[in-house]
Design a protein around this motif. Structure first.
Motif, PDB file in Angstrom:
ATOM      1  N   THR A  19       0.864  -1.173   0.000  1.00  0.00           N
ATOM      2  CA  THR A  19       0.000   0.000   0.000  1.00  0.00           C
ATOM      3  C   THR A  19       0.904   1.226   0.000  1.00  0.00           C
ATOM      4  O   THR A  19       1.731   1.390   0.890  1.00  0.00           O
ATOM      5  N   LEU A  20       0.760   2.070  -1.015  1.00  0.00           N
ATOM      6  CA  LEU A  20       1.664   3.202  -1.192  1.00  0.00           C
ATOM      7  C   LEU A  20       0.954   4.515  -0.907  1.00  0.00           C
ATOM      8  O   LEU A  20      -0.203   4.710  -1.307  1.00  0.00           O
ATOM      9  N   LEU A  21       1.670   5.404  -0.227  1.00  0.00           N
ATOM     10  CA  LEU A  21       1.154   6.741   0.057  1.00  0.00           C
ATOM     11  C   LEU A  21       2.229   7.751  -0.309  1.00  0.00           C
ATOM     12  O   LEU A  21       3.345   7.693   0.218  1.00  0.00           O
ATOM     13  N   LEU A  22       1.914   8.631  -1.247  1.00  0.00           N
ATOM     14  CA  LEU A  22       2.824   9.711  -1.622  1.00  0.00           C
ATOM     15  C   LEU A  22       2.226  11.025  -1.138  1.00  0.00           C
ATOM     16  O   LEU A  22       1.099  11.367  -1.481  1.00  0.00           O
ATOM     17  N   PHE A  23       3.001  11.754  -0.346  1.00  0.00           N
ATOM     18  CA  PHE A  23       2.549  13.038   0.188  1.00  0.00           C
ATOM     19  C   PHE A  23       3.489  14.123  -0.328  1.00  0.00           C
ATOM     20  O   PHE A  23       4.717  14.024  -0.160  1.00  0.00           O
ATOM     21  N   VAL A  24       2.913  15.147  -0.975  1.00  0.00           N
ATOM     22  CA  VAL A  24       3.707  16.247  -1.520  1.00  0.00           C
ATOM     23  C   VAL A  24       3.216  17.544  -0.891  1.00  0.00           C
ATOM     24  O   VAL A  24       2.015  17.848  -0.923  1.00  0.00           O
ATOM     25  N   SER A  25       4.144  18.315  -0.328  1.00  0.00           N
ATOM     26  CA  SER A  25       3.784  19.589   0.302  1.00  0.00           C
ATOM     27  C   SER A  25       4.762  20.661  -0.138  1.00  0.00           C
ATOM     28  O   SER A  25       5.975  20.456  -0.109  1.00  0.00           O
ATOM     29  N   GLY A  26       4.242  21.791  -0.556  1.00  0.00           N
ATOM     30  CA  GLY A  26       5.079  22.903  -1.010  1.00  0.00           C
ATOM     31  C   GLY A  26       4.304  23.757  -1.989  1.00  0.00           C
ATOM     32  O   GLY A  26       3.079  23.829  -1.945  1.00  0.00           O
ATOM     33  N   HIS A  27       5.022  24.400  -2.904  1.00  0.00           N
ATOM     34  CA  HIS A  27       4.386  25.228  -3.923  1.00  0.00           C
ATOM     35  C   HIS A  27       4.009  24.394  -5.135  1.00  0.00           C
ATOM     36  O   HIS A  27       4.743  23.475  -5.525  1.00  0.00           O
ATOM     37  N   GLY A  28       2.876  24.725  -5.744  1.00  0.00           N
ATOM     38  CA  GLY A  28       2.490  24.167  -7.027  1.00  0.00           C
ATOM     39  C   GLY A  28       2.228  25.303  -7.981  1.00  0.00           C
ATOM     40  O   GLY A  28       1.828  26.389  -7.568  1.00  0.00           O
ATOM     41  N   ASP A  29       2.467  25.059  -9.267  1.00  0.00           N
ATOM     42  CA  ASP A  29       2.212  26.108 -10.251  1.00  0.00           C
ATOM     43  C   ASP A  29       1.798  25.456 -11.564  1.00  0.00           C
ATOM     44  O   ASP A  29       2.091  24.283 -11.805  1.00  0.00           O
ATOM     45  N   LYS A  30       1.111  26.224 -12.383  1.00  0.00           N
ATOM     46  CA  LYS A  30       0.701  25.753 -13.699  1.00  0.00           C
ATOM     47  C   LYS A  30       1.364  26.599 -14.784  1.00  0.00           C
ATOM     48  O   LYS A  30       1.537  27.809 -14.630  1.00  0.00           O
ATOM     49  N   ASP A  31       1.724  25.921 -15.877  1.00  0.00           N
ATOM     50  CA  ASP A  31       2.321  26.660 -16.983  1.00  0.00           C
ATOM     51  C   ASP A  31       1.229  27.247 -17.867  1.00  0.00           C
ATOM     52  O   ASP A  31       0.029  27.169 -17.542  1.00  0.00           O
ATOM     53  N   ALA A  32       1.646  27.810 -19.003  1.00  0.00           N
ATOM     54  CA  ALA A  32       0.687  28.487 -19.882  1.00  0.00           C
ATOM     55  C   ALA A  32      -0.346  27.540 -20.464  1.00  0.00           C
ATOM     56  O   ALA A  32      -1.436  27.959 -20.864  1.00  0.00           O
ATOM     57  N   ASP A  33      -0.016  26.243 -20.496  1.00  0.00           N
ATOM     58  CA  ASP A  33      -0.957  25.255 -21.018  1.00  0.00           C
ATOM     59  C   ASP A  33      -1.856  24.688 -19.921  1.00  0.00           C
ATOM     60  O   ASP A  33      -2.682  23.805 -20.190  1.00  0.00           O
ATOM     61  N   GLY A  34      -1.673  25.143 -18.703  1.00  0.00           N
ATOM     62  CA  GLY A  34      -2.496  24.653 -17.606  1.00  0.00           C
ATOM     63  C   GLY A  34      -1.985  23.386 -16.965  1.00  0.00           C
ATOM     64  O   GLY A  34      -2.670  22.786 -16.141  1.00  0.00           O
ATOM     65  N   ASP A  35      -0.767  22.929 -17.340  1.00  0.00           N
ATOM     66  CA  ASP A  35      -0.201  21.722 -16.734  1.00  0.00           C
ATOM     67  C   ASP A  35       0.359  22.043 -15.354  1.00  0.00           C
ATOM     68  O   ASP A  35       1.012  23.075 -15.156  1.00  0.00           O
ATOM     69  N   LEU A  36       0.139  21.124 -14.433  1.00  0.00           N
ATOM     70  CA  LEU A  36       0.531  21.330 -13.040  1.00  0.00           C
ATOM     71  C   LEU A  36       1.954  20.842 -12.782  1.00  0.00           C
ATOM     72  O   LEU A  36       2.361  19.777 -13.252  1.00  0.00           O
ATOM     73  N   TYR A  37       2.711  21.614 -11.989  1.00  0.00           N
ATOM     74  CA  TYR A  37       4.072  21.245 -11.600  1.00  0.00           C
ATOM     75  C   TYR A  37       4.249  21.485 -10.102  1.00  0.00           C
ATOM     76  O   TYR A  37       3.682  22.429  -9.532  1.00  0.00           O
ATOM     77  N   PHE A  38       5.072  20.618  -9.487  1.00  0.00           N
ATOM     78  CA  PHE A  38       5.451  20.794  -8.091  1.00  0.00           C
ATOM     79  C   PHE A  38       6.852  21.379  -8.070  1.00  0.00           C
ATOM     80  O   PHE A  38       7.770  20.853  -8.708  1.00  0.00           O
ATOM     81  N   GLN A  82      13.403  22.591  -4.700  1.00  0.00           N
ATOM     82  CA  GLN A  82      14.214  23.646  -4.081  1.00  0.00           C
ATOM     83  C   GLN A  82      14.977  24.444  -5.140  1.00  0.00           C
ATOM     84  O   GLN A  82      15.178  25.640  -4.990  1.00  0.00           O
ATOM     85  N   ASP A  83      15.384  23.785  -6.234  1.00  0.00           N
ATOM     86  CA  ASP A  83      16.180  24.454  -7.260  1.00  0.00           C
ATOM     87  C   ASP A  83      15.362  24.803  -8.500  1.00  0.00           C
ATOM     88  O   ASP A  83      15.913  25.010  -9.588  1.00  0.00           O
ATOM     89  N   THR A  84      14.048  24.868  -8.382  1.00  0.00           N
ATOM     90  CA  THR A  84      13.190  25.209  -9.522  1.00  0.00           C
ATOM     91  C   THR A  84      13.416  26.657  -9.964  1.00  0.00           C
ATOM     92  O   THR A  84      13.536  27.566  -9.138  1.00  0.00           O
ATOM     93  N   ASP A  85      13.462  26.849 -11.290  1.00  0.00           N
ATOM     94  CA  ASP A  85      13.485  28.188 -11.875  1.00  0.00           C
ATOM     95  C   ASP A  85      12.045  28.536 -12.234  1.00  0.00           C
ATOM     96  O   ASP A  85      11.405  27.821 -13.014  1.00  0.00           O
ATOM     97  N   ARG A  86      11.549  29.616 -11.708  1.00  0.00           N
ATOM     98  CA  ARG A  86      10.150  29.989 -11.916  1.00  0.00           C
ATOM     99  C   ARG A  86       9.791  30.106 -13.391  1.00  0.00           C
ATOM    100  O   ARG A  86       8.655  29.823 -13.790  1.00  0.00           O
ATOM    101  N   ASP A  87      10.753  30.477 -14.228  1.00  0.00           N
ATOM    102  CA  ASP A  87      10.472  30.679 -15.654  1.00  0.00           C
ATOM    103  C   ASP A  87      10.638  29.409 -16.476  1.00  0.00           C
ATOM    104  O   ASP A  87      10.330  29.407 -17.672  1.00  0.00           O
ATOM    105  N   LEU A  88      11.132  28.333 -15.842  1.00  0.00           N
ATOM    106  CA  LEU A  88      11.418  27.102 -16.598  1.00  0.00           C
ATOM    107  C   LEU A  88      10.776  25.906 -15.898  1.00  0.00           C
ATOM    108  O   LEU A  88      11.448  24.967 -15.482  1.00  0.00           O
ATOM    109  N   LEU A  89       9.469  25.939 -15.772  1.00  0.00           N
ATOM    110  CA  LEU A  89       8.782  24.884 -15.035  1.00  0.00           C
ATOM    111  C   LEU A  89       8.957  23.516 -15.675  1.00  0.00           C
ATOM    112  O   LEU A  89       9.170  22.523 -14.991  1.00  0.00           O
TER     113      LEU A  89
END
Length: 566
Positions: free
Chosen positions: A71-90, A93-100
């Motif tokens: 039985t698997l449980l994945l928990f993700v906590s932090g910022h999420g954002d969507k690109d211009a196409d509406g795709d979701l990204y988590f 720490q080293d994410t570039d806001r302009d290069l999702l």
């Protein structure tokens, strides 16, 4: 097997991404909850403020290594954002806001890994949030910043359930509670499991549907602004946790009728099955014991005697358990004589009176010397304050002058004695006991911690290390960092892996003692692979946070390693 992967990110290298205070502390509390024996236990892996590559590798390895019975449980906590196409990204720490697309973790990537896994049951709990400052200036093609289960595409695959916090602003996701910033979604998630409140049907198990319903209702009571979403592609109910505080189940109507019967023979005959229910220790134990005790005060002496016979037998059973656990808790250091040999042994040589006196005096001196050696060090320090790190394998004292306690008395688990002594404490520390059991606030945690210290130091009815340990862990689960450190030390000899987790939890909450203990764990291979460099670093961290003993341990280790600076 229950397994969990927890990914929490609160700090970001890109200065344009607002830092979050709640993800890592909240995830730590969730981890401590999931590893509990009375909840899972889960085999938990946690990454805090990790980079993109580390998180992607952890996700793929986690799902690939699972078996069909996991039985698997994945928990993700932090910022999420969507690109211009509406795709979701988590965001990592080293994410570039302009290069999702290239520097953040796509929801579709997570969904694909889950779909490929052999595990039949997988649940994704997504508590990603947007801050007002971060979302400002972004134009979303979907016209909404809310995260929904559909963002994962293809329904996440069969056997996968998805619950999202659906937060649209930072304030909707992070709010001050109990003196610290907490995620509303994760706070209610932990609350529902830890208090057992999510187990609405009282089965003793908490299903995914029950958790979702509990969290959604709690968020709605707090007002609009955050509505969790769910997509369930799992056949049947998925049990994600056990209720750690199961509610008592009332006795069957037929049994209640026998207890209340006007016929004395019927009431007397009910005593035997009631005692059996108590012995079995199931969820009817409390009501059964109460019913048996009421029959022990029955106005008919025949019923009273029958009930008292059963109550006496139950008390004797508990007394034997208490004796067993007591022997483990407080071993007698006095040397035991050798077994008496068989009758008619060889008399051996004989001695005159003077020789016998000399032998007797010599034996007394030897015994006195042994007592001095084996006598506990009364100058040793315990939980009153300054030093319970534990002596390292290569040193018996720190350079700061404190004498370390080598190992704590053994932790003997739970049993009749622990319960009986805790009840006895209710008369000695009624206010602390009441406050400890009142709720799940930090104030209650502090009361549990103080009560634990009282038991450890014997400042009352009894000295009981098992109760102290239990109370320390209880306080730890409620966010008391110092209690995590004390619990880590107490269980170190018997549960090294858990000792490491608790010390790690304390250190991550900026507790100096916890960091020092973590250094000991790394130096001596307690719950972790021996690593002197990590040990030195954690000793140094504990020292800089104010734990003086850690300074001495750091300096000693530096000298042994030929290093002159921390």
């Amino acid at each position: 097997m229950k397994r969990a992967l927890i990914l929490a990110t609160g700090t970001y290298a890109d200065s344009r991404i607002t830092a979050l205070k709640s993800p890592v502390p909240d995830a730590e509390r969730l981890r401590l909850l999931l590893i509990r024996d009375d909840v899972g236990p889960y085999d938990v892996t946690m990454l805090s403020d990790a980079g993109l590559m580390a998180q992607r590798v952890a996700i793929e390895r986690y799902f690939q290594s699972a078996g069909p019975d996991d039985t698997l449980l994945l928990f993700v906590s932090g910022h999420g954002d969507k690109d211009a196409d509406g795709d979701l990204y988590f965001l990592a720490q080293d994410t570039d806001r302009d290069l999702l697309s290239s520097t953040a973790i796509g929801a579709h990537f997570v969904s694909k890994q889950a779909a490929r896994s052999r595990a039949k049951q997988k649940v994704l709990l997504i508590d990603t949030c947007y801050s007002g400052a971060f979302a400002k200036g972004h134009v979303f093609k979907s016209g909404s910043a809310a995260i929904t289960a559909e963002d994962f595409g293809e329904n996440g695959g069969r056997g996968t359930a998805i619950i999202t916090a659906a937060s649209s602003t930072q304030l909707a996701s992070e709010a001050a509670a109990e003196g610290r910033m907490q995620s509303r979604f994760t706070r209610h998630l932990i609350e529902g499991i830890e208090t057992g409140a999510a187990d609405v049907n009282g089965t003793g198990n908490i299903t995914l549907d029950e958790v979702f319903d509990y969290v959604r209702a709690a968020l709605r009571r707090e007002g609009p602004g955050q509505e969790p979403k769910r997509l369930n592609a799992i056949d049947g109910d998925m049990v994600i946790a056990r209720n750690p505080i199961p509610r008592a189940v009332p006795l069957a109507p037929a049994m209640l009728k026998r207890v209340a019967s006007r016929n004395w023979e019927t009431r007397a005959a009910a005593c035997i099955p009631l005692a059996e229910i108590v012995r079995n220790g199931d969820r009817q134990r409390g009501p059964a014991l109460a019913a048996l005790q009421s029959l022990g005060e029955d106005p008919d002496d025949r019923v009273k005697r029958r009930a008292q016979v059963e109550l006496t037998a139950l008390a004797e059973q508990d007394r034997k358990k208490m004796s067993f656990f007591g022997d483990l808790a407080k071993p007698d250091p006095t040397p035991k004589p050798d077994p008496i040999p068989d009758p008619k042994p060889d008399p051996g040589p004989t001695f005159d009176t003077a020789t016998k006196i000399f032998i007797g005096v010599f034996a007394v001196m030897v015994i006195a010397l042994l007592v001095m050696i084996l006598r506990p060090d009364k100058d040793g320090e315990g939980t009153d304050g300054t030093d319970i790190t534990g002596t390292s394998t290569s040193s018996t004292s720190s350079s700061s002058g404190g004498t370390d306690t080598a190992t704590p008395p053994p932790v003997f688990g739970t049993g009749g004695e622990e319960f009986a002594n805790y009840i006895a404490a209710s008369t000695t520390y009624p206010m602390l006991v009441a406050a400890c059991n009142k709720d799940f606030t930090y104030s209650a945690a502090a009361s549990c911690f103080e009560l634990g210290k009282a038991f450890e130091n014997g400042e009352g009815e009894t000295q009981d290390f098992a109760i102290a340990t239990s109370l320390y862990e209880k306080a730890c689960y409620r966010g008391h960092a110092e209690a995590c450190a004390y619990a880590s030390f107490r269980i170190r000899p018997d549960k090294p892996d858990r000792s490491y987790l608790l010390a790690d939890a304390a250190c991550k909450q900026d507790n100096a003692r916890g960091c020092g203990y973590l250094g000991y764990n790394y130096e001596n291979g307690v719950g972790a692979t021996t690593n002197l460099y990590s040990a030195r670093d954690y000793y140094n961290l504990g020292c800089t946070k104010g734990y003086s003993t850690a300074c001495g341990e750091r300096d000693r280790l530096n000298t042994a390693m030929g290093v002159t600076t921390p």
